[in-house]
Design a protein around this motif. Sequence first.
Motif, PDB file in Angstrom:
ATOM      1  N   GLY A 195       0.807  -1.230   0.000  1.00 10.92           N
ATOM      2  CA  GLY A 195       0.000   0.000   0.000  1.00 10.92           C
ATOM      3  C   GLY A 195       0.834   1.272   0.000  1.00 10.92           C
ATOM      4  N   HIS A 196       0.129   2.401   0.070  1.00 10.15           N
ATOM      5  CA  HIS A 196       0.761   3.722  -0.070  1.00 10.15           C
ATOM      6  C   HIS A 196       1.912   3.959   0.916  1.00 10.15           C
ATOM      7  CE1 HIS A 196      -3.072   4.276  -2.070  1.00 10.15           C
ATOM      8  NE2 HIS A 196      -2.675   5.450  -2.536  1.00 10.15           N
ATOM      9  N   SER A 241      -0.419  -9.152  -2.355  1.00  6.76           N
ATOM     10  CA  SER A 241      -1.328 -10.047  -3.101  1.00  6.76           C
ATOM     11  C   SER A 241      -1.114 -10.052  -4.597  1.00  6.76           C
ATOM     12  CB  SER A 241      -2.776  -9.646  -2.860  1.00  6.76           C
ATOM     13  OG  SER A 241      -3.064  -9.619  -1.516  1.00  6.76           O
ATOM     14  N   GLN A 287       0.861  -2.735  -7.495  1.00 12.85           N
ATOM     15  CA  GLN A 287      -0.003  -1.905  -6.658  1.00 12.85           C
ATOM     16  C   GLN A 287      -0.792  -1.009  -7.607  1.00 12.85           C
ATOM     17  OE1 GLN A 287      -1.421  -1.465  -3.992  1.00 12.85           O
ATOM     18  NE2 GLN A 287      -1.484   0.642  -3.292  1.00 12.85           N
ATOM     19  N   SER A 321      -5.385   4.028  -6.563  1.00  8.48           N
ATOM     20  CA  SER A 321      -6.816   4.365  -6.617  1.00  8.48           C
ATOM     21  C   SER A 321      -7.082   5.801  -7.073  1.00  8.48           C
ATOM     22  CB  SER A 321      -7.475   4.108  -5.259  1.00  8.48           C
ATOM     23  OG  SER A 321      -6.805   4.829  -4.261  1.00  8.48           O
ATOM     24  N   ILE A 328      -1.634 -12.643   2.433  1.00  7.02           N
ATOM     25  CA  ILE A 328      -1.530 -13.165   3.808  1.00  7.02           C
ATOM     26  C   ILE A 328      -2.945 -13.537   4.242  1.00  7.02           C
ATOM     27  CG2 ILE A 328      -0.978 -12.549   6.203  1.00  7.02           C
ATOM     28  CD1 ILE A 328       1.211 -10.695   4.998  1.00  7.02           C
ATOM     29  N   ASP A 332       0.064  -2.814   5.874  1.00  2.00           N
ATOM     30  CA  ASP A 332      -0.503  -1.767   5.006  1.00  2.00           C
ATOM     31  C   ASP A 332      -1.287  -2.477   3.899  1.00  2.00           C
ATOM     32  OD1 ASP A 332      -1.095   0.550   3.674  1.00  2.00           O
ATOM     33  OD2 ASP A 332       0.921   0.880   2.885  1.00  2.00           O
ATOM     34  N   ILE A 333      -2.338  -3.188   4.350  1.00  4.57           N
ATOM     35  CA  ILE A 333      -3.082  -4.063   3.426  1.00  4.57           C
ATOM     36  C   ILE A 333      -4.398  -3.447   2.962  1.00  4.57           C
ATOM     37  CG2 ILE A 333      -2.062  -6.282   4.132  1.00  4.57           C
ATOM     38  CD1 ILE A 333      -4.445  -6.619   6.071  1.00  4.57           C
ATOM     39  N   GLY A 334      -4.642  -2.176   3.316  1.00  5.80           N
ATOM     40  CA  GLY A 334      -5.824  -1.491   2.805  1.00  5.80           C
ATOM     41  C   GLY A 334      -7.117  -1.993   3.419  1.00  5.80           C
ATOM     42  N   LYS A 378     -12.112  -3.206  -4.140  1.00  2.00           N
ATOM     43  CA  LYS A 378     -11.001  -3.346  -3.214  1.00  2.00           C
ATOM     44  C   LYS A 378     -11.093  -4.718  -2.572  1.00  2.00           C
ATOM     45  CE  LYS A 378      -8.751   0.651  -2.706  1.00  2.00           C
ATOM     46  NZ  LYS A 378      -7.952   0.894  -1.559  1.00  2.00           N
ATOM     47  N   HIS A 438      -5.929  -5.032  -5.768  1.00  2.00           N
ATOM     48  CA  HIS A 438      -5.546  -5.904  -6.885  1.00  2.00           C
ATOM     49  C   HIS A 438      -6.767  -6.503  -7.586  1.00  2.00           C
ATOM     50  CE1 HIS A 438      -5.563  -8.245  -3.155  1.00  2.00           C
ATOM     51  NE2 HIS A 438      -6.011  -9.249  -3.892  1.00  2.00           N
ATOM     52  N   ASP A 454      -5.485   2.434   5.345  1.00  2.00           N
ATOM     53  CA  ASP A 454      -6.895   2.100   5.608  1.00  2.00           C
ATOM     54  C   ASP A 454      -7.092   1.008   6.654  1.00  2.00           C
ATOM     55  OD1 ASP A 454      -7.645   3.856   3.636  1.00  2.00           O
ATOM     56  OD2 ASP A 454      -8.766   2.399   2.458  1.00  2.00           O
ATOM     57  N   ASN A 462      -8.434   7.495   3.378  1.00  2.00           N
ATOM     58  CA  ASN A 462      -8.128   7.865   1.991  1.00  2.00           C
ATOM     59  C   ASN A 462      -6.623   7.768   1.755  1.00  2.00           C
ATOM     60  OD1 ASN A 462      -6.871  10.324   2.768  1.00  2.00           O
ATOM     61  ND2 ASN A 462      -8.841  11.357   2.803  1.00  2.00           N
ATOM     62  N   GLY A 463      -6.273   7.851   0.479  1.00  2.45           N
ATOM     63  CA  GLY A 463      -4.878   7.681   0.088  1.00  2.45           C
ATOM     64  C   GLY A 463      -3.977   8.791   0.631  1.00  2.45           C
TER      65      GLY A 463
HETATM   66  C1  LIG Z   1     -13.081   3.417  -6.290  1.00  3.26           C
HETATM   67  C2  LIG Z   1     -12.182   4.097  -5.292  1.00  3.26           C
HETATM   68  C3  LIG Z   1     -11.571   5.300  -5.625  1.00  3.26           C
HETATM   69  C4  LIG Z   1     -10.757   5.964  -4.705  1.00  3.26           C
HETATM   70  N1  LIG Z   1     -10.173   7.155  -5.065  1.00  3.26           N
HETATM   71  C5  LIG Z   1      -9.373   7.788  -4.193  1.00  3.26           C
HETATM   72  C6  LIG Z   1      -8.729   9.017  -4.540  1.00  3.26           C
HETATM   73  O1  LIG Z   1      -8.893   9.522  -5.663  1.00  3.26           O
HETATM   74  N2  LIG Z   1      -7.921   9.612  -3.617  1.00  3.26           N
HETATM   75  C7  LIG Z   1      -7.738   9.076  -2.367  1.00  3.26           C
HETATM   76  O2  LIG Z   1      -6.990   9.655  -1.557  1.00  3.26           O
HETATM   77  N3  LIG Z   1      -8.318   7.924  -2.010  1.00  3.26           N
HETATM   78  C8  LIG Z   1      -9.125   7.264  -2.880  1.00  3.26           C
HETATM   79  N4  LIG Z   1      -9.732   6.086  -2.512  1.00  3.26           N
HETATM   80  C9  LIG Z   1      -9.427   5.517  -1.194  1.00  3.26           C
HETATM   81  C10 LIG Z   1      -8.082   4.824  -1.286  1.00  3.26           C
HETATM   82  O3  LIG Z   1      -8.162   3.792  -2.255  1.00  3.26           O
HETATM   83  C11 LIG Z   1      -7.616   4.207   0.002  1.00  3.26           C
HETATM   84  O4  LIG Z   1      -7.860   5.049   1.082  1.00  3.26           O
HETATM   85  C12 LIG Z   1      -6.119   3.924  -0.112  1.00  3.26           C
HETATM   86  O5  LIG Z   1      -5.889   3.037  -1.175  1.00  3.26           O
HETATM   87  C13 LIG Z   1      -5.584   3.356   1.170  1.00  3.26           C
HETATM   88  O6  LIG Z   1      -4.251   3.025   0.959  1.00  3.26           O
HETATM   89  P1  LIG Z   1      -3.593   1.791   1.720  1.00  3.26           P
HETATM   90  O7  LIG Z   1      -2.146   1.978   1.572  1.00  3.26           O
HETATM   91  O8  LIG Z   1      -4.164   1.689   3.078  1.00  3.26           O
HETATM   92  O9  LIG Z   1      -4.122   0.498   0.949  1.00  3.26           O
HETATM   93  P2  LIG Z   1      -4.170   0.075  -0.566  1.00  3.26           P
HETATM   94  O10 LIG Z   1      -3.830   1.176  -1.471  1.00  3.26           O
HETATM   95  O11 LIG Z   1      -5.508  -0.575  -0.743  1.00  3.26           O
HETATM   96  O12 LIG Z   1      -3.027  -1.022  -0.689  1.00  3.26           O
HETATM   97  C14 LIG Z   1      -3.097  -2.243  -0.027  1.00  3.26           C
HETATM   98  C15 LIG Z   1      -2.142  -3.212  -0.659  1.00  3.26           C
HETATM   99  O13 LIG Z   1      -2.135  -4.425   0.090  1.00  3.26           O
HETATM  100  C16 LIG Z   1      -2.336  -5.549  -0.758  1.00  3.26           C
HETATM  101  N5  LIG Z   1      -3.088  -6.531   0.030  1.00  3.26           N
HETATM  102  C17 LIG Z   1      -4.397  -6.512   0.356  1.00  3.26           C
HETATM  103  N6  LIG Z   1      -4.701  -7.573   1.115  1.00  3.26           N
HETATM  104  C18 LIG Z   1      -3.555  -8.261   1.294  1.00  3.26           C
HETATM  105  C19 LIG Z   1      -3.221  -9.469   1.995  1.00  3.26           C
HETATM  106  N7  LIG Z   1      -4.137 -10.153   2.661  1.00  3.26           N
HETATM  107  N8  LIG Z   1      -1.948  -9.903   1.958  1.00  3.26           N
HETATM  108  C20 LIG Z   1      -0.992  -9.199   1.276  1.00  3.26           C
HETATM  109  N9  LIG Z   1      -1.260  -8.071   0.591  1.00  3.26           N
HETATM  110  C21 LIG Z   1      -2.520  -7.593   0.609  1.00  3.26           C
HETATM  111  C22 LIG Z   1      -3.125  -4.998  -1.948  1.00  3.26           C
HETATM  112  O14 LIG Z   1      -2.963  -5.791  -3.088  1.00  3.26           O
HETATM  113  C23 LIG Z   1      -2.481  -3.616  -2.085  1.00  3.26           C
HETATM  114  O15 LIG Z   1      -1.279  -3.714  -2.820  1.00  3.26           O
HETATM  115  C24 LIG Z   1     -10.554   5.403  -3.423  1.00  3.26           C
HETATM  116  C25 LIG Z   1     -11.146   4.183  -3.085  1.00  3.26           C
HETATM  117  C26 LIG Z   1     -11.958   3.529  -4.006  1.00  3.26           C
HETATM  118  C27 LIG Z   1     -12.602   2.220  -3.625  1.00  3.26           C
END
Ligand SMILES: Cc1cc2nc3c(=O)[nH]c(=O)nc-3n(C[C@H](O)[C@H](O)[C@H](O)COP(=O)(O)OP(=O)(O)OC[C@H]3O[C@@H](n4cnc5c(N)ncnc54)[C@H](O)[C@@H]3O)c2cc1C
Length: 362
Positions: free
Chosen positions: A10-11, A35, A39, A42, A78, A104-106, A125, A128, A275, A288-289
């Motif tokens: 994730g981010h 996964s 990456q 979003s 995982i 950082d799995i979102g 979400k 991937h 997230d 959010n991102g």
């Molecule tokens: C349609 C949509 C549009 C969006 N647009 C925006 C936007 O424009 N701007 C903004 O700020 N936010 C946006 N968001 C929200 C944003 O996507 C999330 O807040 C952000 O991605 C969170 O980042 P993260 O690093 O927590 O997780 P993520 O970016 O979701 O990354 C998580 C990573 O972990 C991996 N993963 C997941 N589960 C596992 C597992 N069990 N084992 C190993 N790896 C795993 C995934 O493949 C991914 O690589 C949007 C959300 C959606 C649904």
Amino acid sequence: MKTIILAGGGHSHLSILKKMASNSIPDTKWILISSNKYQYYSGMFSGYIEGLYSIDDMRIDLSQLAKQANCLFYDASISKIDATAKQVITDDGQLFSYDYLSLDIGSHTNNPSINGLTQFQSSLKPAHHFPTHAKKLRDAANVVIIGSGAAACEMVLSLQAWKDRQNKKNGLISLIHSNDLLGKNGKRTSQLATSIINKNKIQHYEYERAEEVTEHHVITDKGKRIPYDEVVFLGGGSAPDMLKHSGLAVNKDGFLLVNSSLQSIDNPYVFGAGDCVSLVTHPHLEKNGVHAVRQGPFLWDNLRAALMKTPFVNYSPQKKSMAILSTGNKEALLIYGKIALQGKWAWRLKDRIDRKFIEKYK
Ligand SMILES: Cc1cc2nc3c(=O)[nH]c(=O)nc-3n(C[C@H](O)[C@H](O)[C@H](O)COP(=O)(O)OP(=O)(O)OC[C@H]3O[C@@H](n4cnc5c(N)ncnc54)[C@H](O)[C@@H]3O)c2cc1C
């Protein structure tokens, strides 16, 4: 030798991998488990749906990034965390032991309180899943999106713009929401968002709650039966199930509870960002991102501090942040607090910011 597992690309972990490429820590082994090799970013989901970006424009190759960072990459999900044994298990049965784990799995796009949703929806979400489900949404005639926030608004508008671009006349894009659109950003922003939705041929079900999803219909609390070919819930992220079964402290919705050092409140060997966590100091922080990106450098500092037994730094989110939502056809809505402005200039700014973000990790 200490082992640090970065769970999820994730981010926040992207920025850690970048830092690692230029700062090595002696006697440590880093493993990224994610996964997918990619990456998917979003910030560019809406532009991809609309046909403005290619798949390569919006994805980052984690295996390459890990290689540059001298970090092992393992492509798997995982499925279990055993915080007592300090181990994670992947869906292909591999077991990894760690000294420190960083999550950082979102989040997931789901709402178990809507009957039938889990079975019938296309989940955008975890990230991937996006390319597969994006294709289904583009190909479908009738799409129903449930939600009132930025992601739901962007998705209906981008899908409609895609349909117009392809001259697809059949079917409808529908939006169902029980709260004011973009309600957190004030009445004026909400009114502006509503007028943009209404101008764009979107079938709009305001102040209706989706209660049940059957094989072909979404049923609302007002008794409407809305036909769909694809349905997506975008009304807020849900926690990955495995966190609830990890033995780590989670909040009532199942998100990992972390303190201002981004460290689990009951396990000093586990950290988390983005997230999948809930900050005890800011329990209502939006998912959010922007926040996930900002937490990256603090997570890096504190993982290093844990390894080197030096003091932690405290993360505190900024009070206001800017959001830019694509409203289709290379226009966007810029929101800052309660201020909202729409225009082509806003889309150009969003495009520049998003491309710059991706470029940093190519
Ligand atoms: C349609 C949509 C549009 C969006 N647009 C925006 C936007 O424009 N701007 C903004 O700020 N936010 C946006 N968001 C929200 C944003 O996507 C999330 O807040 C952000 O991605 C969170 O980042 P993260 O690093 O927590 O997780 P993520 O970016 O979701 O990354 C998580 C990573 O972990 C991996 N993963 C997941 N589960 C596992 C597992 N069990 N084992 C190993 N790896 C795993 C995934 O493949 C991914 O690589 C949007 C959300 C959606 C649904």
